[in-house]
Structures are given as C-alpha cells and as structure tokens.
Design a protein around this motif. Sequence first.
Motif, PDB file in Angstrom:
ATOM      1  N   MET A   1       0.838  -1.199   0.000  1.00  0.00           N
ATOM      2  CA  MET A   1       0.000   0.000   0.000  1.00  0.00           C
ATOM      3  C   MET A   1       0.871   1.247   0.000  1.00  0.00           C
ATOM      4  O   MET A   1       1.847   1.327   0.731  1.00  0.00           O
ATOM      5  N   THR A   2       0.492   2.207  -0.792  1.00  0.00           N
ATOM      6  CA  THR A   2       1.124   3.514  -0.693  1.00  0.00           C
ATOM      7  C   THR A   2       0.231   4.364   0.196  1.00  0.00           C
ATOM      8  O   THR A   2      -0.916   4.644  -0.162  1.00  0.00           O
ATOM      9  N   GLU A   3       0.726   4.730   1.354  1.00  0.00           N
ATOM     10  CA  GLU A   3      -0.076   5.554   2.249  1.00  0.00           C
ATOM     11  C   GLU A   3      -0.189   6.948   1.649  1.00  0.00           C
ATOM     12  O   GLU A   3       0.740   7.446   1.028  1.00  0.00           O
ATOM     13  N   MET A   4      -1.329   7.578   1.855  1.00  0.00           N
ATOM     14  CA  MET A   4      -1.552   8.923   1.322  1.00  0.00           C
ATOM     15  C   MET A   4      -0.883   9.973   2.197  1.00  0.00           C
ATOM     16  O   MET A   4      -1.552  10.786   2.824  1.00  0.00           O
ATOM     17  N   ASN A   5       0.420   9.872   2.252  1.00  0.00           N
ATOM     18  CA  ASN A   5       1.146  10.856   3.050  1.00  0.00           C
ATOM     19  C   ASN A   5       1.869  11.826   2.132  1.00  0.00           C
ATOM     20  O   ASN A   5       2.475  11.420   1.142  1.00  0.00           O
ATOM     21  N   PHE A   6       1.812  13.084   2.492  1.00  0.00           N
ATOM     22  CA  PHE A   6       2.468  14.111   1.691  1.00  0.00           C
ATOM     23  C   PHE A   6       3.562  14.752   2.525  1.00  0.00           C
ATOM     24  O   PHE A   6       3.505  14.727   3.753  1.00  0.00           O
ATOM     25  N   PHE A   7       4.543  15.317   1.857  1.00  0.00           N
ATOM     26  CA  PHE A   7       5.625  15.978   2.596  1.00  0.00           C
ATOM     27  C   PHE A   7       5.060  17.153   3.398  1.00  0.00           C
ATOM     28  O   PHE A   7       5.520  17.449   4.485  1.00  0.00           O
ATOM     29  N   GLY A   8       4.041  17.821   2.846  1.00  0.00           N
ATOM     30  CA  GLY A   8       3.423  18.951   3.547  1.00  0.00           C
ATOM     31  C   GLY A   8       1.926  18.732   3.682  1.00  0.00           C
ATOM     32  O   GLY A   8       1.489  17.640   4.013  1.00  0.00           O
ATOM     33  N   HIS A   9       1.145  19.780   3.370  1.00  0.00           N
ATOM     34  CA  HIS A   9      -0.308  19.683   3.479  1.00  0.00           C
ATOM     35  C   HIS A   9      -0.864  18.795   2.379  1.00  0.00           C
ATOM     36  O   HIS A   9      -0.382  18.814   1.266  1.00  0.00           O
ATOM     37  N   ARG A  10      -1.948  18.093   2.697  1.00  0.00           N
ATOM     38  CA  ARG A  10      -2.602  17.305   1.656  1.00  0.00           C
ATOM     39  C   ARG A  10      -3.304  18.270   0.694  1.00  0.00           C
ATOM     40  O   ARG A  10      -4.052  19.131   1.121  1.00  0.00           O
ATOM     41  N   PRO A  11      -3.024  18.122  -0.609  1.00  0.00           N
ATOM     42  CA  PRO A  11      -3.623  19.050  -1.570  1.00  0.00           C
ATOM     43  C   PRO A  11      -5.145  18.864  -1.647  1.00  0.00           C
ATOM     44  O   PRO A  11      -5.650  17.793  -1.312  1.00  0.00           O
ATOM     45  N   PRO A  12      -5.849  19.913  -2.096  1.00  0.00           N
ATOM     46  CA  PRO A  12      -7.307  19.825  -2.160  1.00  0.00           C
ATOM     47  C   PRO A  12      -7.762  18.789  -3.178  1.00  0.00           C
ATOM     48  O   PRO A  12      -7.119  18.592  -4.198  1.00  0.00           O
ATOM     49  N   GLY A  13      -8.873  18.154  -2.887  1.00  0.00           N
ATOM     50  CA  GLY A  13      -9.474  17.217  -3.830  1.00  0.00           C
ATOM     51  C   GLY A  13      -8.808  15.854  -3.864  1.00  0.00           C
ATOM     52  O   GLY A  13      -9.070  15.060  -4.757  1.00  0.00           O
ATOM     53  N   ILE A  14      -7.938  15.574  -2.922  1.00  0.00           N
ATOM     54  CA  ILE A  14      -7.243  14.287  -2.924  1.00  0.00           C
ATOM     55  C   ILE A  14      -7.746  13.464  -1.733  1.00  0.00           C
ATOM     56  O   ILE A  14      -7.700  13.912  -0.594  1.00  0.00           O
ATOM     57  N   ALA A  15      -8.209  12.252  -2.044  1.00  0.00           N
ATOM     58  CA  ALA A  15      -8.760  11.390  -0.992  1.00  0.00           C
ATOM     59  C   ALA A  15      -7.653  10.943  -0.033  1.00  0.00           C
ATOM     60  O   ALA A  15      -6.470  11.042  -0.345  1.00  0.00           O
ATOM     61  N   THR A  16      -8.037  10.446   1.124  1.00  0.00           N
ATOM     62  CA  THR A  16      -7.039  10.100   2.139  1.00  0.00           C
ATOM     63  C   THR A  16      -6.713   8.611   2.167  1.00  0.00           C
ATOM     64  O   THR A  16      -5.805   8.191   2.878  1.00  0.00           O
ATOM     65  N   ASP A  17      -7.458   7.812   1.402  1.00  0.00           N
ATOM     66  CA  ASP A  17      -7.278   6.360   1.508  1.00  0.00           C
ATOM     67  C   ASP A  17      -5.942   5.896   0.951  1.00  0.00           C
ATOM     68  O   ASP A  17      -5.411   6.473   0.005  1.00  0.00           O
TER      69      ASP A  17
ATOM     70  N   LEU B   1      -3.416   3.623  -1.200  1.00  0.00           N
ATOM     71  CA  LEU B   1      -3.601   3.125  -2.555  1.00  0.00           C
ATOM     72  C   LEU B   1      -2.904   1.781  -2.733  1.00  0.00           C
ATOM     73  O   LEU B   1      -1.842   1.558  -2.153  1.00  0.00           O
ATOM     74  N   PRO B   2      -3.484   0.904  -3.551  1.00  0.00           N
ATOM     75  CA  PRO B   2      -2.909  -0.440  -3.665  1.00  0.00           C
ATOM     76  C   PRO B   2      -1.567  -0.498  -4.411  1.00  0.00           C
ATOM     77  O   PRO B   2      -0.847  -1.476  -4.262  1.00  0.00           O
ATOM     78  N   GLY B   3      -1.217   0.512  -5.188  1.00  0.00           N
ATOM     79  CA  GLY B   3       0.029   0.473  -5.951  1.00  0.00           C
ATOM     80  C   GLY B   3       1.245   0.820  -5.110  1.00  0.00           C
ATOM     81  O   GLY B   3       1.177   0.921  -3.881  1.00  0.00           O
TER      82      GLY B   3
ATOM     83  N   LEU C   1      -1.430   4.426  -9.089  1.00  0.00           N
ATOM     84  CA  LEU C   1      -1.366   3.784  -7.777  1.00  0.00           C
ATOM     85  C   LEU C   1      -2.743   3.253  -7.375  1.00  0.00           C
ATOM     86  O   LEU C   1      -2.871   2.174  -6.804  1.00  0.00           O
ATOM     87  N   ARG C   2      -3.750   4.022  -7.714  1.00  0.00           N
ATOM     88  CA  ARG C   2      -5.116   3.624  -7.394  1.00  0.00           C
ATOM     89  C   ARG C   2      -5.496   2.358  -8.153  1.00  0.00           C
ATOM     90  O   ARG C   2      -6.264   1.527  -7.674  1.00  0.00           O
ATOM     91  N   ALA C   3      -4.949   2.201  -9.343  1.00  0.00           N
ATOM     92  CA  ALA C   3      -5.233   1.020 -10.152  1.00  0.00           C
ATOM     93  C   ALA C   3      -4.315  -0.141  -9.783  1.00  0.00           C
ATOM     94  O   ALA C   3      -4.339  -1.172 -10.435  1.00  0.00           O
ATOM     95  N   GLY C   4      -3.490   0.020  -8.771  1.00  0.00           N
ATOM     96  CA  GLY C   4      -2.643  -1.074  -8.309  1.00  0.00           C
ATOM     97  C   GLY C   4      -1.359  -1.243  -9.087  1.00  0.00           C
ATOM     98  O   GLY C   4      -0.765  -2.325  -9.097  1.00  0.00           O
ATOM     99  N   MET C   5      -0.896  -0.208  -9.753  1.00  0.00           N
ATOM    100  CA  MET C   5       0.320  -0.340 -10.552  1.00  0.00           C
ATOM    101  C   MET C   5       1.574  -0.011  -9.744  1.00  0.00           C
ATOM    102  O   MET C   5       1.510   0.675  -8.734  1.00  0.00           O
ATOM    103  N   VAL C   6       2.694  -0.510 -10.241  1.00  0.00           N
ATOM    104  CA  VAL C   6       3.979  -0.058  -9.726  1.00  0.00           C
ATOM    105  C   VAL C   6       4.344   1.164 -10.571  1.00  0.00           C
ATOM    106  O   VAL C   6       4.483   1.062 -11.787  1.00  0.00           O
TER     107      VAL C   6
END
Lengths: 284, 247
Positions: free
Chosen positions: A1-17, A19-21, A101-106
């Motif tokens: 899983m790629t965790e939805m972590n950002f170096f800074g603030h999470r940008p607008p419109g981006i989900a927090t879940d 991702l399988p990729g 990433l959402r589609a499970g790709m590397v």
Amino acid sequence: MTEMNFFGHRPPGIATDALPGRLIVVEATDAAGRSTHIGLLKEWLEDEGYAVMDTGLRRSDLAGPGIQQAKEGHILDPITLNLFYATDLWDRIERRILPGLRAGMVVIADRYVFSLLARAAVRGVSQKWLEDVYGFALIPDRVIYLDIDVEHLVPRVLVTQGFDYWESGQDFLRGHDMFQNFVTYQRLLLAEFRRLADRYEFAVVDARGTAAEIFRALKEEVGEVVRGMPLDNPVTGVVLEPPDLGIGAFGSEGLGDRNGTANGGPADDQPSERSALGGSSQRR
Amino acid sequence: MRELDLPGKLFIVEGIDGSGKSTQLDLLHKWLISEGYLVVATEWNSASIVKQTTRRGKKRRLLTPMSFSLIHSADFASRTYQQILPALRGGAVVLADRYVYTAFARDAVRGVNREWLRDLYSFAVRPSLAFYFDVPLAEAITRIRGGRAQLKYYEAGLDLGLATDPEVSFARFQGLIREEYERLVEEFGLIRMDATQTLIRQQRLMREIVRPHLSDIVKVTTGEVREALASEDLLGRYLEPASRVSL
C-alpha cells in the motif's frame, strides 16, 4: 500500500485512503544510468506479472511543452523555472501517478522532487522555500539513488550525449570551459544529492559497478517494495477477460456479477475494477 | 513576502471583477505619466513564457486547484524577476493590476491551503501601497453584465462545481472570493477603497494616498527631442517609434 502521506499539506481534492500500488523513485544525476535501469526494471517487473507505469520530469500534458520551450530560450530565472517544474510534477501526480497507484500499478518515477531540490540548491534557491512548495508531493514508498562520482561520470557523458548546457551549469557558472564547468557543477550537485540521501533516507545503490551488478542491487530494493502485491492485477484481469455476451450482461446486475459484487454485497476480497479505478484524478 | 529597500515604489490594486480597480489604476497610470514619473505597469497572468501553458491548461481544462495555483505562481515569479524587481531597482513606480492577494483569495476558495499559499509566494516583493476596491457583490455583477461577453469556464469558477449555470456559478464564486478578500484586508492591512463612490472621488483619494510616496521616483525627461527637431526645423520621419512616443 502507498499511504496517502504528503511531505506537507494534503492538496485539495485528494482522498485520504491508502492506494494499492507502489511509488518507486529513481534519482541520480544525468548519465548515471537512470533510464537504462528503469527500462530494465520495467521489463523485469512486467515479466513478473506487475502492471508498471513510468513517469519522468517534463512529461506532463500541462507544463511539459512550456518547460521545454523555456529551456531552449534560456530565459527563466530559477524561481520561475522551479515553479514550472512544480506545476509539471503536480500535474503528473494528479493525472498519472495517483491514478496509477489507485489502479494497483507499480509507478516508477524517473526523478522526483529530489533532483529538483538538488539542482535548485546548487543555484542558490532557498531550500526551505522549495521544500514548502513541494509539500504537495506524495511521499514515495522508496527512493533509490544511483550513487556515482564525477570520475566515473565523465566518460559516460562523453560516450553518450556529450556535455549538456544545463547539466554543465552553464546557466550560472562563468566562463566557456565546459569541461571544467561540468566537473564543478556535478561535484556541487552530487554533494547535494548525498545530503538529500541522508535526510530523506534514500536506498543508495553504488552506480560505479557493472550494469549487471547495479541491476541486481536495484532488483533487490524494488523486490522488497513490491513484495506482497497481488499479482493477478484486477485491472489487467478485467481487461483481458472476454466479456460475457449473454443477455443482460450490460444490465446493472450483469456488471455487478462480473466483478463479484452482486447487488452491493462484497462477494470476495478482490477489489473490483470499479473500486480500483473509481474516482481517479479526473475530477475530485 | 520580502521587505526590500529599493528606490522604486510598488502600488497594487485588488478587488473582485467589476470593482473598477483596473479603471482606477489606469487613471492613476495616466496621471503619473503626465506628472513625468517613470512608470512600469504589470498585469496578472501576462508573462509571455508562462502564458502559453496557462492558455493550454484552460483550453483543455487540465487545470485543477493545485495546478491552477502553481502555474499562476510561475507567471507571477517570471514577472517579479523580469519586470517588477528591475523596475523597482531602477527607481520606477510599478503599478500592478492584481497581486499575490488575488492568488490568496481565489486559490483559497478552490481549497488550497492558505499557509502553503503564503509560503509559495514568499519571494514576492511587499507592495508599498495595496488598494482593495470594495464593492457589494450585486453591484459588481450588474456592472459586469453590461460589458462582458460569455463567461469562461475558470473565470466563472465552473471547476468548483458551485452551479452548472455559468452566471450563477460566477456570482457564487465572486461572493466567496469577496469573503476571502475580507480576511486579507485584515491580515495584510490593505487600503479599503469604497468602490461605490464616483470615479473622480475615488481617483482623487487614490492620488492623495499615492503622492507622499513619490518623492524618490525617477522623472522622465521628455521634450528634448522635440526641442532638437524644432530648432533644426526637422520632422523626425526616421526616428524609431519608441523615441517618437517621448515627443
């Protein structure tokens, strides 16, 4: 899983879940063998059954052509150029990397924020400022750094593309001795890369060896990251499966059945194409 | 923003569409020139090298809140380094129609983090005077309806999904921007101008506020070529257009 972590603030419109990729970044100065090894990695991963996407600097629909043009004119100050690159990177994160990433790709990124930070640092741009700006960047699962020194780099550059204007720091170093400028610039750049390698905990691969040795080391790093990903990738599965052409296949229930989620009830734990791709970056 | 000690002065105007800010800046521009000052004007979203990318993004609707924000910051940076800073160093008055506050207001409405926006624009020069033209939303909408063609996608804020009808979306979008401006007036001490006043009264007030800041501004000497032509009885047929302007 790629965790939805950002170096800074999470940008607008981006989900927090999560991702399988997986997001793997390969960083190195030019001619260190980056594209060769990314090509090899891609082939190897695909042979192993993974769906792979690669992306690199200036490849965005939005800003790629503009940067190319600006570089040819050599007319940009470093702040504008960096903001142009930031636009390019964000466009790719939003339109390529996150959906992949959402589609499970590397997803293999041929350079990421770190090359941009290193280049800018050498040109005297505030690192604090750039790190703030690049706060929108998704934190990769691994950053692999191909570590090389100038002595090994020079022959490689000479047999390939020769000294490039930007890669020799001609935009800010004085004089017309391109060889000397290349050496000076690359020394500064490599020192920045090493500093970043410590700070962001890169996986450092010695890039002075033979291609086979380097690739073996890369495979080991990448293998660790992709281990445990489902190989029967739901996206490829759905695409390759011949559609059930029986009557009702295109009805609402038919679609549900094919994905094993009849009438809303999750029938198995394999994510459907819908959930894997659902709500990609297009409009969120 | 950077506080720089430069010989020039930077005056900027802000306000929602239809607030009359550009008209007032234009009047100020003409007056400053007639007074002989060296003036350089800069407009939002006008840097040649970035413009094509912005146009591409708008046309193909590629822009999302973050890319919209980033590409406009690139435009602003290009103008800062190519126009604004050199002019301020040369002792000119720089007039900017919209400044960082436009980005702070619009991008915040699009959901971009306010703190990040301030970091993003930290390379900007702090203006000597920043005017905010305050107009009630309904009044601004009425003014715009008179003189504008079809609203464009991003201009109407259609990307925010506030409404499907461009006119309705535009009104809501401008209303939200106006709320953001209210915060910015507080935070940055923008000079609030009553934009419902007559053009002349607003302009008179603007000049009064500006005048004390002009003492160090470089003056342009005009008329020298004209004198030369007159004394030699010449017409100046072969002069470059640029030098003809100063006639």
